[in-house]
Write a protein that holds these residues in place. Structure first.
Motif, PDB file in Angstrom:
ATOM      1  N   ARG A   1      11.324   9.255 -12.283  1.00 14.24           N
ATOM      2  CA  ARG A   1      11.404   9.347 -13.748  1.00 14.24           C
ATOM      3  C   ARG A   1      10.884   8.083 -14.418  1.00 14.24           C
ATOM      4  NH1 ARG A   1      15.119   7.219 -17.035  1.00 14.24           N
ATOM      5  NH2 ARG A   1      15.418   9.091 -18.252  1.00 14.24           N
ATOM      6  N   PHE A   2      10.937   6.940 -13.707  1.00  8.74           N
ATOM      7  CA  PHE A   2      10.494   5.678 -14.288  1.00  8.74           C
ATOM      8  C   PHE A   2       9.000   5.432 -14.098  1.00  8.74           C
ATOM      9  CE2 PHE A   2      15.062   4.622 -13.505  1.00  8.74           C
ATOM     10  CZ  PHE A   2      15.417   4.453 -14.840  1.00  8.74           C
ATOM     11  N   ILE A   3       8.253   6.485 -13.817  1.00 10.85           N
ATOM     12  CA  ILE A   3       6.817   6.330 -13.613  1.00 10.85           C
ATOM     13  C   ILE A   3       6.138   5.812 -14.882  1.00 10.85           C
ATOM     14  CG2 ILE A   3       6.228   8.700 -14.293  1.00 10.85           C
ATOM     15  CD1 ILE A   3       4.659   6.753 -11.371  1.00 10.85           C
ATOM     16  N   TYR A   4       6.693   6.137 -16.046  1.00  7.26           N
ATOM     17  CA  TYR A   4       6.101   5.662 -17.291  1.00  7.26           C
ATOM     18  C   TYR A   4       6.235   4.144 -17.430  1.00  7.26           C
ATOM     19  CZ  TYR A   4      11.009   6.002 -18.756  1.00  7.26           C
ATOM     20  OH  TYR A   4      12.375   5.880 -18.839  1.00  7.26           O
ATOM     21  N   LEU A   5       7.307   3.557 -16.886  1.00  5.62           N
ATOM     22  CA  LEU A   5       7.440   2.105 -16.874  1.00  5.62           C
ATOM     23  C   LEU A   5       6.528   1.496 -15.814  1.00  5.62           C
ATOM     24  CD1 LEU A   5      11.328   1.772 -17.121  1.00  5.62           C
ATOM     25  CD2 LEU A   5       9.665   1.382 -18.944  1.00  5.62           C
ATOM     26  N   LEU A   6       6.484   2.128 -14.659  1.00  6.40           N
ATOM     27  CA  LEU A   6       5.606   1.646 -13.602  1.00  6.40           C
ATOM     28  C   LEU A   6       4.150   1.709 -14.045  1.00  6.40           C
ATOM     29  CD1 LEU A   6       5.561   0.583 -10.718  1.00  6.40           C
ATOM     30  CD2 LEU A   6       5.405   2.955  -9.912  1.00  6.40           C
TER      31      LEU A   6
ATOM     32  N   GLU B   1      11.228   3.722 -25.177  1.00  8.36           N
ATOM     33  CA  GLU B   1      11.730   2.691 -24.256  1.00  8.36           C
ATOM     34  C   GLU B   1      10.634   1.677 -23.924  1.00  8.36           C
ATOM     35  OE1 GLU B   1      13.372   4.486 -20.736  1.00  8.36           O
ATOM     36  OE2 GLU B   1      14.028   6.217 -21.890  1.00  8.36           O
ATOM     37  N   VAL B   2       9.438   2.178 -23.636  1.00  9.63           N
ATOM     38  CA  VAL B   2       8.320   1.292 -23.294  1.00  9.63           C
ATOM     39  C   VAL B   2       7.994   0.386 -24.471  1.00  9.63           C
ATOM     40  CG1 VAL B   2       5.909   1.188 -22.565  1.00  9.63           C
ATOM     41  CG2 VAL B   2       7.386   3.004 -21.693  1.00  9.63           C
ATOM     42  N   LEU B   3       7.867   0.971 -25.659  1.00 10.81           N
ATOM     43  CA  LEU B   3       7.522   0.196 -26.851  1.00 10.81           C
ATOM     44  C   LEU B   3       8.574  -0.860 -27.157  1.00 10.81           C
ATOM     45  CD1 LEU B   3       6.025  -0.431 -29.492  1.00 10.81           C
ATOM     46  CD2 LEU B   3       7.182   1.558 -30.516  1.00 10.81           C
ATOM     47  N   LEU B   4       9.828  -0.459 -27.201  1.00 10.20           N
ATOM     48  CA  LEU B   4      10.883  -1.396 -27.594  1.00 10.20           C
ATOM     49  C   LEU B   4      11.127  -2.461 -26.534  1.00 10.20           C
ATOM     50  CD1 LEU B   4      13.444   0.996 -29.326  1.00 10.20           C
ATOM     51  CD2 LEU B   4      11.862  -0.598 -30.401  1.00 10.20           C
ATOM     52  N   SER B   5      11.069  -2.078 -25.257  1.00  8.53           N
ATOM     53  CA  SER B   5      11.305  -3.077 -24.215  1.00  8.53           C
ATOM     54  C   SER B   5      10.207  -4.127 -24.214  1.00  8.53           C
ATOM     55  CB  SER B   5      11.411  -2.407 -22.847  1.00  8.53           C
ATOM     56  OG  SER B   5      10.203  -1.757 -22.486  1.00  8.53           O
TER      57      SER B   5
ATOM     58  N   PHE C   1      19.929   1.695 -29.565  1.00  6.04           N
ATOM     59  CA  PHE C   1      19.939   2.932 -30.338  1.00  6.04           C
ATOM     60  C   PHE C   1      18.907   3.946 -29.836  1.00  6.04           C
ATOM     61  CE2 PHE C   1      21.306  -0.002 -33.996  1.00  6.04           C
ATOM     62  CZ  PHE C   1      22.634   0.135 -33.646  1.00  6.04           C
ATOM     63  N   ALA C   2      18.075   3.526 -28.852  1.00  4.26           N
ATOM     64  CA  ALA C   2      17.022   4.410 -28.361  1.00  4.26           C
ATOM     65  C   ALA C   2      17.376   5.110 -27.066  1.00  4.26           C
ATOM     66  CB  ALA C   2      15.718   3.623 -28.165  1.00  4.26           C
ATOM     67  N   TRP C   3      18.128   4.416 -26.168  1.00  4.85           N
ATOM     68  CA  TRP C   3      18.445   5.022 -24.871  1.00  4.85           C
ATOM     69  C   TRP C   3      19.741   4.433 -24.352  1.00  4.85           C
ATOM     70  CZ3 TRP C   3      16.794   3.457 -19.411  1.00  4.85           C
ATOM     71  CH2 TRP C   3      17.100   4.469 -18.500  1.00  4.85           C
ATOM     72  N   ASP C   4      20.566   5.281 -23.740  1.00  5.13           N
ATOM     73  CA  ASP C   4      21.838   4.788 -23.229  1.00  5.13           C
ATOM     74  C   ASP C   4      21.664   3.926 -21.978  1.00  5.13           C
ATOM     75  OD1 ASP C   4      21.159   6.773 -21.455  1.00  5.13           O
ATOM     76  OD2 ASP C   4      22.762   8.140 -22.037  1.00  5.13           O
ATOM     77  N   GLY C   5      20.441   3.882 -21.448  1.00  3.65           N
ATOM     78  CA  GLY C   5      20.151   2.985 -20.330  1.00  3.65           C
ATOM     79  C   GLY C   5      19.637   1.635 -20.773  1.00  3.65           C
ATOM     80  N   ALA C   6      19.840   1.283 -22.047  1.00  2.47           N
ATOM     81  CA  ALA C   6      19.368  -0.002 -22.570  1.00  2.47           C
ATOM     82  C   ALA C   6      19.837  -1.200 -21.745  1.00  2.47           C
ATOM     83  CB  ALA C   6      19.811  -0.160 -24.025  1.00  2.47           C
ATOM     84  N   PRO C   7      21.067  -1.183 -21.159  1.00  2.91           N
ATOM     85  CA  PRO C   7      21.472  -2.326 -20.334  1.00  2.91           C
ATOM     86  C   PRO C   7      20.500  -2.658 -19.206  1.00  2.91           C
ATOM     87  CG  PRO C   7      23.394  -0.997 -20.851  1.00  2.91           C
ATOM     88  CD  PRO C   7      22.200  -0.244 -21.372  1.00  2.91           C
ATOM     89  N   ILE C   8      19.737  -1.667 -18.734  1.00  3.28           N
ATOM     90  CA  ILE C   8      18.738  -1.936 -17.693  1.00  3.28           C
ATOM     91  C   ILE C   8      17.689  -2.897 -18.224  1.00  3.28           C
ATOM     92  CG2 ILE C   8      16.918  -0.907 -16.288  1.00  3.28           C
ATOM     93  CD1 ILE C   8      18.573   1.650 -16.200  1.00  3.28           C
ATOM     94  N   PHE C   9      17.203  -2.642 -19.441  1.00  7.74           N
ATOM     95  CA  PHE C   9      16.156  -3.478 -20.015  1.00  7.74           C
ATOM     96  C   PHE C   9      16.694  -4.842 -20.420  1.00  7.74           C
ATOM     97  CE2 PHE C   9      14.781   0.918 -20.788  1.00  7.74           C
ATOM     98  CZ  PHE C   9      13.552   0.884 -20.140  1.00  7.74           C
ATOM     99  N   VAL C  10      17.899  -4.864 -20.953  1.00  2.60           N
ATOM    100  CA  VAL C  10      18.522  -6.143 -21.285  1.00  2.60           C
ATOM    101  C   VAL C  10      18.802  -6.922 -20.002  1.00  2.60           C
ATOM    102  CG1 VAL C  10      20.497  -7.250 -22.395  1.00  2.60           C
ATOM    103  CG2 VAL C  10      19.527  -5.168 -23.386  1.00  2.60           C
ATOM    104  N   GLY C  11      19.080  -6.198 -18.926  1.00  5.77           N
ATOM    105  CA  GLY C  11      19.327  -6.844 -17.646  1.00  5.77           C
ATOM    106  C   GLY C  11      18.138  -7.645 -17.150  1.00  5.77           C
TER     107      GLY C  11
ATOM    108  N   VAL D   1      -0.313  -1.719 -27.969  1.00  4.97           N
ATOM    109  CA  VAL D   1      -0.399  -2.974 -28.720  1.00  4.97           C
ATOM    110  C   VAL D   1       0.641  -3.969 -28.212  1.00  4.97           C
ATOM    111  CG1 VAL D   1      -0.214  -4.032 -31.001  1.00  4.97           C
ATOM    112  CG2 VAL D   1      -1.316  -1.804 -30.753  1.00  4.97           C
ATOM    113  N   ALA D   2       1.861  -3.495 -27.988  1.00  3.77           N
ATOM    114  CA  ALA D   2       2.916  -4.380 -27.471  1.00  3.77           C
ATOM    115  C   ALA D   2       2.531  -4.922 -26.107  1.00  3.77           C
ATOM    116  CB  ALA D   2       4.241  -3.619 -27.402  1.00  3.77           C
ATOM    117  N   ALA D   3       1.960  -4.064 -25.257  1.00  2.00           N
ATOM    118  CA  ALA D   3       1.527  -4.510 -23.930  1.00  2.00           C
ATOM    119  C   ALA D   3       0.414  -5.543 -24.055  1.00  2.00           C
ATOM    120  CB  ALA D   3       1.048  -3.310 -23.117  1.00  2.00           C
TER     121      ALA D   3
END
Length: 849
Positions: free
Chosen positions: A488-493, A224-228, A274-284, A181-183
């Motif tokens: 590992r980022f295949i789900y984002l790709l 990560e996918v949903l929130l980003s 609060f979902a992943w410690d790699g959040a700075p990547i998405f904020v980036g 839905v977000a997509a």
């Protein structure tokens, strides 16, 4: 997501003049209704409706509501997505338990169970991890608290184990559907509704998108996918509304719509933290887009205050949410700055995000007042960025170290990371270039995506790109780079491929006559005139059939992948469950006591630690946080039992668990990981193998074989011979291990062997001085018999001794002979060894020969 759906019905005012170079599929239809005009009239001027009339009006609206065609189609797509994401449930529910996928879900289940018992808290420290030292868990808590909350609701406050597992197994499915839905809204805002529906359909059936969102895959990746995507939709709506409505700092309180979107984007950003410690990547991604947008606006001689204000509001809301939690967290209370754990790092990062937009607005205004050329702004950005990094490195070294650590992670820049398969490049498999993973997860949709990407890039420079398209291109580049850097980022790709595949389908279908179809359908259904059937273009029909066939292959790929369990999951579930039922329970399983130390641990390779922690409920020396790697790697390559035992004793290890995947890939097993063991112990893995040329006609082929060093490792002695000794596979003579006995072997493809570490019974006797004394005992498991075999030399007084791990006459899963047989040149002796002698380390007198 409900907010997204409701807000999509609102339409902003139409521009007075359409830009001549704007693409048709990027124009947003705008409507100025009488209701909007009425909304601008002061409240006092409008008559107040009576309550009964309001209720009647509301009721009539509800009764007269009819779903829109796009809404129905999206609902149908979600049903398809649900079916595919539920495929693992066909095999995952067994004997009242859920068999989860892969490794990390088992630790998430441990945390969810902990949160259920200690709601609403999750464990910050786990004494079962990295035994006996324990470990501070770095995973943010959102997914686990969400799973525990749902389990408590469904279980009416007291859920049993199966309820917790079932609810948790369904959680990624629900999050995956929300991600579709977000997509949909993300793509709709960039392109149009048709592209959004096609992209959503591809995402519903694509293996890469199902991968982390299937039944039983309890992990934060789908979150990560949903929130980003939600964060990006909200942020870009805030930006676009702010631009169209002329939002500035001066009229901030007068423009509510962009402020609401910006505030919601800030909340989504906080949720991402609060979902992943790699959040700075998405904020980036937002930061990178903003830098590009500031530059584009300067080149166009447009103002960018709208972007600064929208970004500042979003960052401020995120800071207000993250700040108190970060300060009051365990590490925050100790004034620690850690990018891995929730701490002051995240407060500083959110404050830095707000500071970024403030600095950019100050720089923009300075350039504007100086009437400098447009390229001064990007030059200032470079200088400002370099200055900021230098400031952080000098005055906030812990923050800089956190950012540097993130870059190291993305490029797999250390020995441990390089040994993890999921952080290897996507086009890298079994040590060489390969398209295996790419086609396994992206299937035939990849070809459509390549066409869509080329089409999008080709058409991009011809138009005056909107903010949404600039953001979309920025996001695409980042996601493609991430996906290629690490598998590992295949789900984002997968999300990116879905969008471009949907765009390609829309473009191709448009050329074939898709845009004329609504008119044909209206003509066929017009009232008051003779109905004629809609004329469908043969080209459109053929094109649609071809595209469906292409996607049918993608759907089939998903079907076969997600109806087939991973062999190691089956075996490790069985092995861990067996260990739980056949070993003494340890204390503090879900205790919040940070000082707790359980009674013993299990020695294992780190790949499988989470199975032991959750399913067996036993402490593990190493687990999937890559803890304890130094110790367990040194243990498994130890060349003598004495040095191995020192490691076992230091960790109070009572059991050893190994599996087939620990065998060498060099020797032919595709998934073998033995080479990582000496590598992580600081040794050269190829010291354990010999190479030779194959005879004709394979003269150019190089073959490998394990050498004596390999077969002398603790792993090889346990795996190939159950620790019984005798002749090794290459002919060397080995004594049986003195303190390790086989307990259980699973019967699947990825066989797991469980050994117990015991004190061992000592058998002593006398024989001719200097003579060789042999000891033998038949050990049988499931019809396969190996001979426990050792040789000792009688000393000058004629005394010999053996330490043995097996008692005689064992009648469980492992069967042993009634007696040990000891032979020498002077005779034969039969000896019985009771179980108590083995477990308590007693001595058995064999007498003389």
């Amino acid at each position: 997501m409900v907010l997204l759906m409701s807000s999509s019905k609102k339409k902003s005012r139409a521009p007075k003049q359409k830009l001549p170079d704007a693409p048709i599929d990027n124009v947003v239809a705008v409507q100025s209704s009488t209701q909007e005009i009425a909304a601008e009239v002061p409240a006092a001027a409008a008559p107040k409706p009576e309550a009964p009339q309001t209720r009647a009006s509301l009721a009539s609206r509800i009764l007269s509501w009819r779903p829109s065609l796009p809404g129905v189609l999206l609902l149908g797509i979600l049903v398809v997505g649900l079916v595919f994401r539920m495929l693992p449930s066909t095999y995952a529910i067994r004997d009242g338990r859920v068999m989860f996928a892969e490794f990390d879900p088992y630790y998430h289940m441990r945390r969810i169970t902990y949160a259920v018992e200690n709601f609403p808290f999750t464990n910050v420290f786990d004494p079962y991890v990295n035994y006996p030292h324990g470990y501070f868990v770095g995973w943010p808590p959102l997914l686990d608290v969400l799973g525990a909350t749902l389990a408590l609701i469904v279980g009416l406050g007291n859920p049993d184990t199966f309820t917790i597992e079932l609810v948790s197994a369904l959680l990624p499915v629900g999050l995956g559907l929300l991600a579709i839905v977000a997509a949909y809204f993300f793509v709709k805002d960039v392109f149009n509704e048709k592209v959004a529906l096609l992209a959503a359909f591809v995402m519903a059936i694509l293996p890469a998108s199902i991968f982390r969102a299937s039944f039983g895959y309890v992990d934060h990746h789908v979150l990560e996918v949903l929130l980003s995507l939600t964060m990006y939709v909200l942020f870009m709506r805030a930006v676009s509304r702010a631009k169209s409505q002329g939002l500035t700092l001066r009229n901030l309180t007068q423009k509510k719509e962009p402020l609401v979107y910006a505030a919601l984007a800030g909340a989504a950003t906080a949720a991402m933290v609060f979902a992943w410690d790699g959040a700075p990547i998405f904020v980036g991604v937002i930061i990178l887009y903003s830098l590009i947008q500031y530059t584009v606006d300067a080149w166009r001689k447009d103002g960018s205050e709208y972007l600064s204000v929208a970004g500042l509001v979003a960052a401020a809301v995120a800071l207000l949410i993250v700040g108190p939690v970060a300060i009051t967290s365990y590490h925050g209370m100790r004034l620690e700055i850690s990018a891995i754990h929730l701490s002051l790092f995240h407060l500083i990062f959110m404050a830095g995000l707000a500071g970024f937009f403030l600095c950019m607005e100050g720089l923009r205004q300075a350039v504007s007042r100086a009437k400098a050329p447009w390229f001064v702004l990007p030059a200032g950005i470079v200088i400002l960025g370099a200055t900021g990094l230098l400031f952080i490195k000098t005055f906030l070294p812990a923050v800089f170290a956190g950012l540097e650590g993130g870059i190291t992670f993305l490029r797999s820049g250390n020995v441990i990371l390089s040994s993890i398969s999921e952080v290897a490049p996507l086009l890298y498999w079994s040590g060489q270039f390969s398209l295996t993973l790419m086609f396994a997860f992206l299937s035939t949709a990849l070809f459509l995506a390549i066409v869509g990407l080329a089409w999008f890039i080709y058409s991009f420079p011809k138009a005056r790109p909107s903010n949404e398209r600039i953001f979309f291109l920025t996001w695409s580049i980042v996601i493609i780079v991430l996906g290629l850097l690490q598998s590992r980022f295949i789900y984002l790709l997968g999300a990116c491929v879905s969008v471009y595949a949907g765009y390609a389908m829309y473009r191709v279908l448009s050329v074939a006559g898709l845009d004329r179809l609504p008119g044909e359908l209206r003509k066929a259904g017009d009232k008051g005139r003779t109905k004629t059937p809609a004329r469908l273009s043969p080209l459109l029909i053929v094109t649609a059939v071809i595209l469906l066939l292409v996607l049918a292959l993608t759907a089939y790929s998903s079907y076969t992948r997600y109806t087939t369990p991973e062999p190691y999951t089956l075996d490790w579930n069985q092995a861990a469950a067996w260990l739980k039922d056949h070993s003494p329970a340890t204390s503090y399983t879900y205790s919040p006591d940070m000082g707790a130390v359980p009674e013993y641990s299990v020695m294992n390779w780190w790949d499988d630690g989470n199975f032991i922690l959750y399913r067996a409920e036993r402490p593990a020396v190493s687990n999937n946080f890559q803890t304890g790697i130094d110790e367990c790697s040194r243990y498994f390559i130890a060349q003598d039992e004495t040095s191995a035992n020192l490691i076992m004793d230091a960790h109070k290890s009572r059991y050893v668990m190994i599996d087939r995947r620990m065998t060498p890939g060099t020797l032919g097993f595709n998934y073998g990981t033995f080479e990582n063991i000496p590598t992580l112990a600081g040794d050269d893995p190829y010291r354990y193998f010999v190479t030779y040329r194959m005879p004709q006609p394979y003269q150019s082929e190089v073959a490998y074989e394990g050498n004596e060093r390999y077969y002398n490792t603790m792993f090889a002695r346990l795996w190939y011979g159950w620790g019984c000794g005798g002749m090794s596979p290459i002919g060397g003579l080995q004594n049986g291990l003195e303190h390790y006995r086989l307990l259980h072997i699973t019967d699947g493809q990825d066989t797991v062997q469980i050994f117990e570490y015991v004190k061992g019974a000592t058998i002593t006797g006398t024989a001719e001085p200097g003579s060789k004394v042999g000891l033998r005992l038949n050990v049988t498991y499931d019809g396969t018999t190996k001979v426990y075999d050792s040789i000792a030399t009688a000393d000058s007084s004629g005394t010999y001794s053996f330490t043995v791990p097996y008692s005689t006459g064992m009648a469980g899963d492992v069967l042993t002979s009634p007696e040990y047989t000891l032979t020498s040149s002077s005779g034969t002796v039969k000896v019985q060894v009771p179980e108590q002698a083995v477990t308590e380390g007693k001595t058995i007198i064999a007498g003389g020969m």
